[in-house]
Design an enzyme around this catalytic site. Structure first.
Site, PDB file in Angstrom:
ATOM      1  N   ASP A  30       0.839  -1.193   0.000  1.00  0.00           N
ATOM      2  CA  ASP A  30       0.000   0.000   0.000  1.00  0.00           C
ATOM      3  C   ASP A  30       0.874   1.244   0.000  1.00  0.00           C
ATOM      4  OD1 ASP A  30      -2.827   1.284   0.696  1.00  0.00           O
ATOM      5  OD2 ASP A  30      -1.330   2.238   1.988  1.00  0.00           O
ATOM      6  N   TYR A  35       3.643   9.634  -1.021  1.00  0.00           N
ATOM      7  CA  TYR A  35       4.710   8.946  -0.285  1.00  0.00           C
ATOM      8  C   TYR A  35       6.045   9.018  -1.026  1.00  0.00           C
ATOM      9  CZ  TYR A  35       0.833   6.595   2.210  1.00  0.00           C
ATOM     10  OH  TYR A  35      -0.295   6.298   2.930  1.00  0.00           O
ATOM     11  N   LYS A  60      -2.695   6.102  -4.326  1.00  0.00           N
ATOM     12  CA  LYS A  60      -3.728   7.076  -3.981  1.00  0.00           C
ATOM     13  C   LYS A  60      -3.331   8.463  -4.493  1.00  0.00           C
ATOM     14  CE  LYS A  60      -3.511   4.872   0.595  1.00  0.00           C
ATOM     15  NZ  LYS A  60      -2.073   4.540   0.547  1.00  0.00           N
ATOM     16  N   HIS A  93      -7.355   9.829  -1.998  1.00  0.00           N
ATOM     17  CA  HIS A  93      -6.628   9.725  -0.729  1.00  0.00           C
ATOM     18  C   HIS A  93      -7.345  10.400   0.437  1.00  0.00           C
ATOM     19  CE1 HIS A  93      -2.218   9.423   0.903  1.00  0.00           C
ATOM     20  NE2 HIS A  93      -3.093   9.140   1.834  1.00  0.00           N
ATOM     21  N   ASN A 226       4.852  -9.355  11.880  1.00  0.00           N
ATOM     22  CA  ASN A 226       3.521  -8.785  11.658  1.00  0.00           C
ATOM     23  C   ASN A 226       2.656  -9.655  10.746  1.00  0.00           C
ATOM     24  OD1 ASN A 226       4.125  -6.593  13.268  1.00  0.00           O
ATOM     25  ND2 ASN A 226       4.607  -5.223  11.560  1.00  0.00           N
TER      26      ASN A 226
END
Length: 261
Positions: A30, A35, A60, A93, A226
């Site tokens: 993602d 970013y 996004k 976004h 995770n």
């Protein structure tokens, strides 16, 4: 869509993290235009040795790039940066740009999907009224709404609305930006019961709620840990204890702009 994804916010040079995630079994990355690491994600996809069809990529467009033509140009730019022919999921976004630009941007995403440039259209940080305006405009409802979600910030009205309208909920910041030990000091008690760590409990909570969590890490050990959340299940009692921690809007730890008009 894979039920777990790697978030790469605040990780400009995320190729190593993405490669490690793909190595240990993640199949969902993602990212977002803002970013500034779509190139790094694309590099990881090429170096992974995996088929493109086996990796799910989300990006996004943030509010300052909203508008019909801007959005279409942005998608083309993202495709060039990724080095891909298509993006699996593309999200509006945030809703900050206002109704007119939100709808124009959403229409652009639908048209980009028709052109084969993206596969699925969704939104992020949208409240009920923002999705309702899409319906009122006669447009199809988004497939996804990505919002901040964790036990302290459960956004229950939005989640309930999305569930009732078959909108998949993705959970960003599922680990409270790493602040879970200080913000939920009792979490380790639940984790000890399952011989798991606190982060794994939070991710497992999210999965059992029916969300798609997007934990973020650049640490190889944490990335692997995770993902090690499919060999246990939280009891109803422990799920209820975590549910009871909800603080509403006050529990948010990041921008969470769901209340903009």
């Amino acid at each position: 869509m894979p039920v777990l994804g790697l978030g790469v916010w605040k990780n400009r040079e995320c190729t190593p993290a993405c490669l490690e995630a793909l190595r240990v079994g993640y199949r969902h990355i993602d990212t977002a235009q803002i970013y500034r690491n779509e190139e790094a994600c694309g590099q990881a996809i090429r170096e992974s040795g995996l088929s493109r069809e086996d990796i799910f990529i989300t990006s996004k467009c943030v509010s300052k790039t909203h508008g019909y033509e801007k959005t279409l140009r942005g998608i083309d730019k993202s495709l060039r940066k990724f080095g891909l022919d298509y993006i699996d999921l593309f999200l509006v976004h945030d809703p900050i740009s206002g109704k007119e630009k939100r709808l124009a941007t959403y229409r652009a995403l639908l048209d980009a999907r028709e052109a084969g440039k993206i596969r699925t259209v969704g939104v992020s940080n949208y409240n009920i009224r923002h999705i309702e305006e899409i319906k009122e405009a006669g447009l199809e409802i988004p497939a996804v709404n990505q919002i901040e979600l964790h036990p302290l910030c459960q956004q229950r009205p939005i989640v309930e609305y999305c569930t009732q309208n078959s909108v998949l909920v993705q959970a960003y910041t599922p680990l409270l930006e790493g602040k879970f030990q200080q913000l939920i000091p009792s979490l380790h008690t639940i984790a000890d019961k399952y011989n798991k760590d606190s982060a794994q409990v939070l991710i497992r909570w999210s999965i059992q709620k029916g969300f798609v969590p997007l934990p973020k890490s650049a640490n190889p050990a944490r990335i692997a840990s995770n993902a090690d959340v499919f060999d246990f299940e939280l009891s109803e009692e422990d799920m209820a204890a975590l549910d009871a921690l909800d603080k509403g809007k006050e529990g948010a730890v990041t921008w969470n702009p769901v209340d903009v008009p």
